[in-house]
Design a protein around this motif. Structure first.
Motif: not given
Length: 329
Positions: A30-31, A33-35, A37-39, A145, A147, A170, A173
């Motif tokens: 998961l870490d 793959s964060l992109d 979209s999270f921001e 997001l 997951a 998530l 975070a």
């Protein structure tokens, strides 16, 4: 109990290690793959003019409830709305200024899809957290997001384990990213947790716990020691505050001062408190944090401390027992 299985030695521990490794691997993936979209999701939460409404069903619902609590306690107004209760009246909680954070690993739950249609009609926005980017909930949310996990810790790959851990982390975070962006401080956290230890330490001031008025053991300079002892016994602070004609404190006469005076003179009945008092007593302003006063008292090995204003006028007094009772130490 009959037919209770008896695991081989070490079998249960090995199972625990497998669970840990599976869930750690899910978080690492998961870490990675964060992109962006999270921001975008964090920015949406920061700009929310209403409340963040976190919703889910089953195990995801339990995770949603925790995420809502974490958001609310770290500066992002939020509450939990149960997915099933939502479609039976609780959707009335929503306003168009809110953001719905919907958690569903499958992204196909009937209840959340029903919520999706209502949110759309209302004009509110929705962020989905699912393990299936192609699901109906993911495709129709304002932002999705991902997951997704490779496998659950459950050996049958059925019970939500790694997937709920991923969703929880998530959510944490998001909460922490918003906390940092807001400049959320220890004092802000304390205001959200006034009943906790940190809240008591950061929100309790000297004026909140000091003794004052008739509870103070006050005697005039020149008072005979026996009279001072009567005042000390009546007020139970282990001291008498000695003041001058203008009411300004000029010293304190403590139980320790009494013992030392007896050791020096024996018969003290004719002596005045001035003969044995501690001059220039330590003081603290009423607006100081109680924990700061406790630190000063501890450093000076003091059981009592006077509270005065900027002009030196006596306002009150602290005893170490008062600080202990207020649970600031």
């Amino acid at each position: 109990m009959e037919n209770t299985p008896t695991p081989a030695p070490g079998e249960m521990l090995a199972s625990a290690h497998r669970t840990f490794k599976t869930e750690i691997a899910a978080l690492q993936a998961l870490d990675a793959s964060l992109d962006g979209s999270f921001e975008q999701a964090a920015a949406m939460l920061l700009g929310c003019q209403g409340r963040v409404v976190v919703t889910g069903i089953g195990k995801s619902g339990h995770i949603a409830k925790k995420i809502a609590a974490t958001l609310a306690s770290t500066g992002t107004p939020a509450f939990f709305m149960h997915g099933a209760e939502a479609i039976h009246g609780d959707l009335g909680m929503l306003t168009r200024q809110d953001i719905v954070l919907a958690i569903s690993y499958s992204g196909a739950g009937h209840e959340l899809l029903t919520i999706l249609s209502v949110v759309r009609r209302m004009g509110a926005r929705l962020i989905s957290v699912t393990g299936h980017p192609g699901s109906e909930l993911a495709r129709n949310a304002d932002l999705h997001l991902n997951a997704q996990v490779e496998q659950e810790a459950c050996p049958l790959n059925l019970a939500p384990t790694a997937s709920t851990t991923a969703a929880l982390v998530l959510g944490d975070a998001l909460a922490v990213a918003c906390l940092e962006a807001r400049g959320f401080s220890r004092e802000d956290f304390a205001r959200s947790h006034p009943g906790g230890a940190l809240g008591r330490r950061l929100l309790t001031f000297v004026r909140d716990v000091m003794r004052q008025g008739g509870a103070l053991p006050i005697v005039q300079a020149g008072t005979k020691v026996p009279e001072a002892l009567v005042e000390m016994s009546a007020k139970g602070m282990g001291m008498a505050i000695v003041v001058d004609g203008q009411g300004l404190p000029v010293g304190i006469f403590t139980d320790g001062d009494l013992r030392r005076l007896i050791a020096r003179h024996g018969d003290i009945r004719a002596l005045a408190v001035d003969d044995g008092m501690s001059r220039h007593p330590k003081t603290v302003p009423p607006g100081a944090l109680a924990v700061e006063a406790a630190t000063l008292m501890d450093a000076g090995r003091l059981n009592q401390m006077l509270v005065v204003d900027d002009t030196g006028l006596l306002l009150g007094a602290l005893h170490m027992h008062d600080l202990l009772a207020a649970k600031v130490i």
